[in-house]
Each structure stands twice: as structure tokens, then as C-alpha cells.
Design an enzyme around this catalytic site. Structure first.
Site, PDB file in Angstrom:
ATOM      1  N   ASP A  24      41.512  26.127   0.048  1.00 49.30           N
ATOM      2  CA  ASP A  24      40.187  25.564   0.341  1.00 49.30           C
ATOM      3  C   ASP A  24      39.857  25.781   1.812  1.00 49.30           C
ATOM      4  O   ASP A  24      40.469  26.619   2.498  1.00 49.30           O
ATOM      5  CB  ASP A  24      40.148  24.080  -0.075  1.00 49.30           C
ATOM      6  CG  ASP A  24      38.761  23.594  -0.466  1.00 49.30           C
ATOM      7  OD1 ASP A  24      37.950  23.364   0.433  1.00 49.30           O
ATOM      8  OD2 ASP A  24      38.492  23.460  -1.677  1.00 49.30           O
ATOM      9  N   ASP A  25      38.928  25.020   2.336  1.00 52.79           N
ATOM     10  CA  ASP A  25      38.431  25.152   3.703  1.00 52.79           C
ATOM     11  C   ASP A  25      39.590  25.125   4.712  1.00 52.79           C
ATOM     12  O   ASP A  25      40.641  24.545   4.451  1.00 52.79           O
ATOM     13  CB  ASP A  25      37.494  23.960   3.956  1.00 52.79           C
ATOM     14  CG  ASP A  25      36.557  24.179   5.122  1.00 52.79           C
ATOM     15  OD1 ASP A  25      36.718  25.172   5.836  1.00 52.79           O
ATOM     16  OD2 ASP A  25      35.667  23.336   5.309  1.00 52.79           O
ATOM     17  N   LYS A  32      35.479  29.616  -4.523  1.00 46.98           N
ATOM     18  CA  LYS A  32      34.794  28.316  -4.561  1.00 46.98           C
ATOM     19  C   LYS A  32      33.628  28.424  -3.580  1.00 46.98           C
ATOM     20  O   LYS A  32      33.834  28.522  -2.376  1.00 46.98           O
ATOM     21  CB  LYS A  32      35.758  27.207  -4.152  1.00 46.98           C
ATOM     22  CG  LYS A  32      35.119  25.823  -4.145  1.00 46.98           C
ATOM     23  CD  LYS A  32      36.168  24.760  -3.864  1.00 46.98           C
ATOM     24  CE  LYS A  32      35.554  23.391  -3.668  1.00 46.98           C
ATOM     25  NZ  LYS A  32      36.577  22.401  -3.303  1.00 46.98           N
ATOM     26  N   TRP A  33      32.405  28.452  -4.113  1.00 45.84           N
ATOM     27  CA  TRP A  33      31.192  28.666  -3.311  1.00 45.84           C
ATOM     28  C   TRP A  33      30.592  27.305  -2.990  1.00 45.84           C
ATOM     29  O   TRP A  33      30.012  26.649  -3.846  1.00 45.84           O
ATOM     30  CB  TRP A  33      30.199  29.520  -4.116  1.00 45.84           C
ATOM     31  CG  TRP A  33      28.955  29.904  -3.389  1.00 45.84           C
ATOM     32  CD1 TRP A  33      27.984  29.066  -2.913  1.00 45.84           C
ATOM     33  CD2 TRP A  33      28.518  31.223  -3.075  1.00 45.84           C
ATOM     34  NE1 TRP A  33      26.976  29.791  -2.323  1.00 45.84           N
ATOM     35  CE2 TRP A  33      27.279  31.120  -2.409  1.00 45.84           C
ATOM     36  CE3 TRP A  33      29.053  32.508  -3.301  1.00 45.84           C
ATOM     37  CZ2 TRP A  33      26.556  32.233  -1.975  1.00 45.84           C
ATOM     38  CZ3 TRP A  33      28.337  33.613  -2.873  1.00 45.84           C
ATOM     39  CH2 TRP A  33      27.099  33.468  -2.205  1.00 45.84           C
ATOM     40  N   ASP A  34      30.729  26.899  -1.732  1.00 43.88           N
ATOM     41  CA  ASP A  34      30.324  25.556  -1.336  1.00 43.88           C
ATOM     42  C   ASP A  34      28.972  25.589  -0.620  1.00 43.88           C
ATOM     43  O   ASP A  34      28.538  26.645  -0.125  1.00 43.88           O
ATOM     44  CB  ASP A  34      31.403  24.988  -0.391  1.00 43.88           C
ATOM     45  CG  ASP A  34      31.511  23.478  -0.466  1.00 43.88           C
ATOM     46  OD1 ASP A  34      30.597  22.837  -0.993  1.00 43.88           O
ATOM     47  OD2 ASP A  34      32.535  22.954   0.031  1.00 43.88           O
ATOM     48  N   MET A  35      28.311  24.444  -0.535  1.00 45.00           N
ATOM     49  CA  MET A  35      27.031  24.314   0.186  1.00 45.00           C
ATOM     50  C   MET A  35      26.936  22.841   0.594  1.00 45.00           C
ATOM     51  O   MET A  35      26.618  21.987  -0.217  1.00 45.00           O
ATOM     52  CB  MET A  35      25.887  24.683  -0.764  1.00 45.00           C
ATOM     53  CG  MET A  35      24.567  24.885  -0.092  1.00 45.00           C
ATOM     54  SD  MET A  35      23.375  23.602  -0.510  1.00 45.00           S
ATOM     55  CE  MET A  35      21.874  24.343   0.054  1.00 45.00           C
ATOM     56  N   ASN A  36      27.257  22.581   1.860  1.00 42.67           N
ATOM     57  CA  ASN A  36      27.491  21.195   2.261  1.00 42.67           C
ATOM     58  C   ASN A  36      26.373  20.523   3.046  1.00 42.67           C
ATOM     59  O   ASN A  36      26.597  19.474   3.640  1.00 42.67           O
ATOM     60  CB  ASN A  36      28.773  21.109   3.082  1.00 42.67           C
ATOM     61  CG  ASN A  36      29.997  21.312   2.214  1.00 42.67           C
ATOM     62  OD1 ASN A  36      30.161  20.605   1.236  1.00 42.67           O
ATOM     63  ND2 ASN A  36      30.816  22.287   2.541  1.00 42.67           N
ATOM     64  N   CYS A  82      29.804  24.658  -6.017  1.00 42.29           N
ATOM     65  CA  CYS A  82      30.114  23.387  -5.371  1.00 42.29           C
ATOM     66  C   CYS A  82      29.049  23.138  -4.313  1.00 42.29           C
ATOM     67  O   CYS A  82      28.623  24.057  -3.621  1.00 42.29           O
ATOM     68  CB  CYS A  82      31.497  23.482  -4.723  1.00 42.29           C
ATOM     69  SG  CYS A  82      31.949  22.026  -3.792  1.00 42.29           S
ATOM     70  N   ASP A 141      32.867  15.135  -5.106  1.00 37.41           N
ATOM     71  CA  ASP A 141      33.968  14.963  -4.158  1.00 37.41           C
ATOM     72  C   ASP A 141      34.690  13.645  -4.401  1.00 37.41           C
ATOM     73  O   ASP A 141      35.710  13.379  -3.782  1.00 37.41           O
ATOM     74  CB  ASP A 141      33.425  14.962  -2.718  1.00 37.41           C
ATOM     75  CG  ASP A 141      33.295  16.372  -2.172  1.00 37.41           C
ATOM     76  OD1 ASP A 141      33.746  17.313  -2.844  1.00 37.41           O
ATOM     77  OD2 ASP A 141      32.736  16.528  -1.069  1.00 37.41           O
TER      78      ASP A 141
END
Ligand code: DGJ
Length: 729
Positions: free
Chosen positions: A367-368, A477-481, A527, A549
Site C-alpha cells: 500500500d502507500d 489499488k487506485w486511490d483518491m483521497n 478506492c 477505511d
């Protein structure tokens, strides 16, 4: 009856049916499109539900000699302003920036096999097992020289209908489309409830239901992403029941700003709408240019919300998700986030790969925290260079090892974002969204890239393509926070400022369409800090979404329960995390957290190397059990039995498609000293069949399970849960 769309010259009726549902539209006076019916299939329709019109004070008529005829009383298919219908219109345009009146009249129609093609947007896919037919009705305004095509698709085996609209400017005036609903439906108020979903980060998919008041009730978003504050979903229900009564529900195949509206007027007529959020939208069309609305999915159930969800689930499986990711193909994964947060490194990942293999995991996800200087959320987004201090042998070493051990390897990206101190921003300050005059706002310490710019799109496509290719990545894992605060491009070749949010979505869809087409076997997980952009639009490209989350053993029950209104549990990912839970500090037993994650597309997100917090024997047993159950879970009919929103018991059931195998999952949350019995009834079984329970070989009749129910014995402790497997004898 089979799939059919008919038109009768004599009655002027369009009748769309598949034998289970009917949708009926009438052409009135060769001009207006009236909505006549949407519900259970009718063998024929004789217009007997139509209410005669009477002359009424305040009502306006288009005909001087027929004062009783007013659009105020006609249930409209695609309402327009300034014609006596005073409710929310489905379309608003301006011509040459001034005149905003339009009078579209029925012009022609055609009926085609299959589905229409909507350029640049995610949309319902064709499926050889579920044939479709489409009605296209064209409406024209000869004065404004504007044409609107209304699309209606109906399916052989699904009780969903797809609607969308297309507008074309045939005039020489510049046309500004200010609103174009994907679907608008008028019906009568007969006591229905309206149900929508609201939520927040870590508390997604909360349900909201109330009687429909007079006036307008509107939800939606202007955040540049579909949720979780208001999910693109609205439903009218007869009695708010899971098992009975009519439900008319809408969602959108779209991931950006949206609006849902229900309006009840003085005569108790109801208008239901879904589409782009018109407060934050405008689209300019020059001569012969067209604009397409996103598609709306209309679902009718005569058996309550469970029936509605079955239709959404099957529809998404057969017509939305990439076909080769449909059933049970996702690996059981261990994700590094809650184990290490930003503190990932080669040594930890090396040990994680070994342990993951030993325990039976099928994928390891980094992950990150893996890219240069990324020790917290303040930095490095956009640069995507391996941090050699953390991974001295690059990532090749770990990835090769994982592959040699038969594990897939996945990695986290947040492609749409850039950190203020990144090399990327330094080099391309005009690549972020920003107005000319003001400093942009930070959200989670980051800016949003301007995906409407072709250079930015190309950068993302090439950066991710090279990375996936070079490192043989199996999963992203394509995130957008963060959400979009300033929907403005710094380059001025783009459209009207209010067009920007939609242009961003088209840019995003272009990027993910190219990547998923180029790498069809790479599994992309959606995500957005969990379920912040979980919708049918993203599902079209990314078959699974990290639902929240929040991995707490109680809160997740609500989130998964609410999300299952629209999404099949296998389209959500759920991870077993550590106790006390990092989001709530609540302590729940491992088995309960496992049972909860097993009710989704399952993985783990705890330190499996720490023997104090991780009982590896129980983890291994759980993984083995999930491998056994996965086929059933992933392709099941899913039924909600008891709601965490209004009871101490959460229960749901997975049923194999051939209705022979079942998994019943029940959570009893708080232990009460006076608790006496916990009876679960399963109304969805066959009364004529008998069922055998794996645990004690008890054979129980369908009627007993449906009407009398079974008592479940929980332990004297909070947060207990039980899973029972049973099958038809
Ligand atoms: C938000 C996601 O939902 C988490 O799972 C994790 O990937 C973090 N972002 C990483 O920054």
C-alpha cells in the site's frame, strides 16, 4: 411473453416489456410524451389509469379551445420549463447565452436490437445471455433547431431498464445545455417512502427513509466524485420493507457530480429524477454537436428492497463489471496499510511474502509509502519513483519472490493527485486544478491533477503503463483521497467553467479505460478513502471497491449492509484487521471480524508477522474456508435478513445460483443479560424443500425455516457471530 418493444399507431403507446416488467409511454396529441406506467408486466394496457383533466384555476393550456388540458396534470416523460408544468424540468438550455425556452415535440422513433453506444462514458454492456432491445424516441424543437433523443433499453432476463438522453444542436446559435436529466419519471403519490443513502469517510452507505413531503427533496454532490456523502441512488417504496411491496429505484452509471430529486406537487403527483448535478454543469454545443447524459439504471421490484438489490446485483454482474472478473477470480490478499502505514520496507515485505505464502494468501499488496520520500501524507504524490532507502534492491526483488512463490503482487497508486513538494508539480505547475486568481486549497495535503488536459492524461497512462509492464504488476489499488474544491483548469482552451467537472470525469474515464484495456488481466481495485467514489461508473472499469477505511467489527456491518442495496458483496472488498480496531478502538473477536470480511471479497490488513496479534492457525483455517466458500459467495444471490440499523442482530444469506447451497451469517452485537432467544427466519427458501445443516446434520423443512425460524445460540459476550452452511437435500 418475451422481450418486446411495441408501438401501436392506433393507441400511440410504446410498451416495453420482458414478461416480468412493463414500461409504457404515450404520445399525446402527436406532441407530448406522457409517462403511463412502470411496474409489473401488463398483458395489455387500455389507458384505464388515466385521470381526466379538468379546467383548474392557475393551470395553463397550450390550446386556446381546451383549457382543461394542461401539462400540469400530464405525467411527463421528459418535462420542459415554461409550458405549464411547474415542477423541476428534465432539460434546460440557453441559446446564444440568453433565451432559455425550448419546446420539444415528439418527432419520430426507432427500435433497435441491443444497446446504444454512448461515447466516452461507462455504460451497460451487451451480454449474450441477456439480450436487450432499445427504443429511441426523438423530440425536436423546430424553432430552436434542437433535437433530443431519449434512449430506453430493456433486457430479456433483468428487470432493469436503462435510460439516457442525447441532445444535438442543429441551429447556428450556440447552445448551452444547463441540465439534461438521465431519467425523469412522473407518477402518483400513494404513500410511498423515499429512500436515499448518505454517509461520510469511515461511515459510508447509511440509509435514510421518510415519507415524501410536498415540495422538492434533493440529494447529490458537487464534490467531483459520487460519494459517500450522498450516493447516486434514490428509491420510492410502498412500505419500506425488505420482503414486500413495490420499489422503484434509480442509480447512475457515473462517478462525478450528480443529483437525485423527488418532488410532490399540489395534486400529489410525484416526479422522480436522476442525472448530472445541474447546479454545477453547463455544456456548450456548436452547430451539429451533441452531448450525451450518463445512463440511469431503473429497477422495479414488487418484492421490496431485497428484490431490488437482486436486480441491481445481477445487472451489475452481467452488464457492468468487466466480464472476465465476474465470479470468484479475485485473489485473497494481505495488504500492508494497517500493518505498517507509511513505514514499509524491503525486509518487512520480504517477511510478509514468506508468511503470506505459508498461510495460503494469494496476493501481497504494497500500500502507500513505497515511493521516494513518502513517509507521511504530505509528500511525493506524482513522482512515483521507488524509495531506494526503503527498497535498496528496487521492487524487482520482492515482486520476483512473490511470483516465484505463486503469489500475485499488487501496489497502491493515487494517480489523480500531486503533492505540493513533488518534482512533478515543480515541472508542471499548470497541471493542477486552480483558478487564475486564488491559491488552491489543499486536501489531505495534496492537489488534484487537471485530468481534462491531454498531457496529464498521457502522463498518467504512460507512467502507469510503464510501471505495470516493468514490474509485472498484477493488481493496482487506485486511490483518491480528496474531493475537488476548485473545478478549474489553468489552460483556457477548455469549455465553460461549469463544464469542467464533467470534463474531468471524461478524462478520468479515458485514462482508466486505456489502462484497463491495455492490461486486461491486471485487477484494478477502486478506492476513495474507502467508498468515497463507489458507483456503477467505476465498477465498469474496476470490478471491486474497498468499501470503507472503517474495518471495525460493528460499523462495517452497517456499511456492508447499506452498500448491498446497490452492490453485490463480492464487488466490495473487506479486510480482517487488528483489535482494538484502529478507527474505533473497539475490541471484537477475530472470528467476528473474519465472518464479516468473509461476507465480501475477502483479504487481511493486519500484521501477520506479529504472533501476538495474529493467531496464524485461525488465519490459515479461515483462508481455507473462504477458498471453499468463495465460488458460492462471489456468484450468489444475496439476501439481507436482519438490519444492523434497527436491531442487535445483523443477518444475511448467500444462496448459490442453483438454489441448493447456502451460507447464513449472523452477528449478535451487544450481549444483554436478559437475552433469551435469537430466532432467524429465512423467507427466501423453497417451502417444498428440506434443508440439511452441515454443523449438526439437522434436516429442517423449508416451511419451518421460512415461518417458524431457527434459534441461534450465541456466547455470553459482545460481538459474537455465527456462520452456518446448509444445503437443499
Ligand atoms: C486511503 C485508503 O482507503 C487506505 O486503504 C490506504 O490505501 C490509504 N488511503 C493510503 O494512503
Amino acid at each position: 411473453m418475451t422481450l418486446n418493444i411495441s408501438f401501436s399507431e392506433e393507441t400511440q403507446l410504446f410498451h416495453l416489456t420482458n414478461g416480468d416488467i412493463s414500461y409504457i409511454i404515450e404520445i399525446v396529441h402527436n406532441t407530448y410524451l406522457a409517462h403511463r406506467y412502470w411496474g409489473k408486466a401488463l398483458r395489455d394496457y387500455g389507458k384505464h389509469n388515466q385521470v381526466p383533466m379538468y379546467k383548474k384555476t392557475f393551470a395553463a393550456s397550450p390550446y386556446a379551445n381546451r383549457p382543461e388540458f394542461s401539462l400540469e396534470f400530464l405525467p411527463m416523460e421528459f418535462p420542459q420549463s415554461y409550458q405549464g408544468d411547474f415542477k423541476n424540468p428534465a432539460i434546460r438550455v440557453t441559446r446564444n447565452m440568453t433565451i432559455d425556452q425550448i419546446r420539444l415535440k415528439y418527432h419520430s422513433h426507432k427500435i433497435i436490437n441491443g444497446l446504444p453506444r454512448i461515447p466516452e462514458l461507462p455504460q451497460a454492456r451487451e451480454s449474450s445471455e441477456d439480450l436487450a432491445r432499445t427504443l429511441i424516441i426523438s423530440m425536436i424543437d423546430d424553432i430552436a433547431k434542437v433535437k433530443v433523443d431519449l434512449y430506453y433499453s430493456i433486457f430479456e432476463n433483468s428487470n432493469a431498464i436503462i435510460r439516457s438522453s442525447k441532445i444535438t444542436n442543429h441551429g447556428s446559435a450556440i447552445l448551452s445545455v444547463e441540465q439534461l436529466a438521465s431519467a425523469s419519471i412522473d407518477c402518483y403519490y400513494q404513500g410511498q417512502n423515499v429512500t436515499t443513502m448518505h454517509g461520510s469517510h469511515q461511515k459510508e452507505f447509511q440509509l435514510d427513509s421518510h415519507k415524501i413531503h410536498h415540495g422538492q427533496f434533493k440529494t447529490g454532490t458537487s464534490r467531483g466524485a459520487s460519494g459517500p456523502q450522498h450516493v447516486p441512488f434514490i428509491a420510492l417504496s410502498e412500505n419500506n420493507s425488505e420482503t414486500s411491496g413495490e420499489v422503484h429505484a434509480l442509480t447512475l452509471i457515473y462517478s462525478g457530480n450528480h443529483t437525485e430529486l423527488v418532488e410532490r406537487d399540489q395534486y400529489n403527483q410525484i416526479r422522480l429524477q436522476i442525472g448530472l448535478n445541474s447546479d454545477h454543469f453547463s455544456w456548450t454545443l456548436e452547430k451539429n454537436q451533441s452531448f450525451y447524459s450518463p445512463q440511469a439504471v431503473l429497477v422495479y421490484s414488487s418484492i421490496g428492497f431485497n428484490g431490488m438489490s437482486q436486480i441491481f446485483h445481477d445487472f451489475a454482474t452481467n452488464h457492468i463489471v468487466p466480464p472476465h472478473f465476474r465470479n470468484g477470480t479475485a485473489p485473497i490478499l494481505i495488504n500492508s496499510w494497517e500493518m505498517s502505514y507509511f513505514d514499509v520496507n524491503e525486509q518487512k515485505m520480504d517477511s510478509l511474502v514468506n508468511k503470506a505464502c505459508e498461510l495460503g494468501f494469494e496476493a501481497v499488496i504494497l500500500d502507500d509509502g513505497w515511493f521516494l520520500g513518502r513517509n507521511n501524507s504530505k509528500t511525493s504524490l506524482g513522482d512515483w519513483l521507488i524509495d531506494k532507502r526503503k527498497f535498496p534492491n528496487d521492487l524487482h526483488h520482492i515482486i520476483n519472490k512473490a511470483h516465484l512463490l505463486g503469489l500475485k503482487f499488487g501496489i497502491w497508486f493515487e494517480p489523480e493527485m500531486v503533492s505540493p513538494d513533488s518534482q512533478l508539480l515543480n515541472k508542471h505547475p499548470d497541471w493542477i486544478m486552480k483558478s487564475k486568481w486564488y491559491e488552491p486549497l489543499l486536501g489531505r495535503n495534496q492537489y488534484v491533477l487537471d485530468l481534462a488536459q491531454i498531457e496529464v492524461q498521457d502522463f498518467l497512462i504512460s507512467t502507469l503503463s510503464n510501471f505495470i509492464h516493468n514490474y509485472k504488476i498484477d493488481y493496482i489499488k487506485w486511490d483518491m483521497n480528496r474531493h475537488i474544491t476548485e473545478p478549474f483548469s489553468q489552460i483556457n482552451t477548455l469549455q465553460h467553467p461549469k463544464a469542467y467537472s464533467h470534463q474531468y470525469m471524461l478524462g478520468l474515464y479515458k485514462v482508466i479505460n486505456q489502462l484497463t484495456s491495455k492490461f486486461p488481466n491486471v485487477l484494478f481495485e477502486n478506492c476513495s478513502s474507502g467508498g468515497g467514489r463507489f458507483d456503477f461508473g467505476m465498477l465498469y472499469y474496476f470490478p471491486q471497491t474497498w468499501a470503507s477505511d472503517n474495518t471495525d467489527g460493528l460499523d462495517r456491518q452497517e456499511i456492508q449492509y447499506g452498500a448491498s442495496y446497490l452492490f453485490h458483496p463480492y464487488q466490495m472488498t473487506g479486510h480482517v484487521s487488528v483489535t482494538p480496531n484502529h478507527q474505533t478502538q473497539r475490541q471484537t473477536p477475530l472470528t467476528t471480524r473474519q465472518n464479516l470480511a468473509s461476507s465480501t471479497n475477502m483479504g487481511y490488513e493486519l500484521d501477520i508477522l506479529d504472533l501476538e496479534t495474529c493467531d496464524t492457525i485461525l488465519v490459515k483455517e479461515h483462508i481455507d474456508q473462504y477458498k471453499h466458500d468463495r465460488k458460492l459467495i462471489s456468484s450468489s444471490n444475496f439476501y439481507r435478513l436482519s438490519s444492523p440499523f434497527n436491531s442487535n442482530l445483523t443477518a444475511w444469506l448467500f444462496e448459490s445460483k442453483n438454489k441448493s447451497e447456502y451460507i447464513l451469517t449472523v452477528f449478535r452485537n451487544r450481549f444483554h443479560v436478559n437475552e433469551h432467544h435469537h430466532i432467524i427466519k429465512i423467507p427466501y427458501l423453497n417451502p417444498d424443500a428440506d434443508y440439511i445443516f452441515e454443523k449438526n446434520s439437522a434436516v429442517i423443512s423449508g416451511t419451518e425455516l421460512i415461518y417458524s425460524g431457527i434459534h441461534l445460540q450465541f456466547e455470553k459476550k459482545d460481538w459474537d457471530s455465527i456462520i452456518l452452511h446448509f444445503s437443499k437435500t
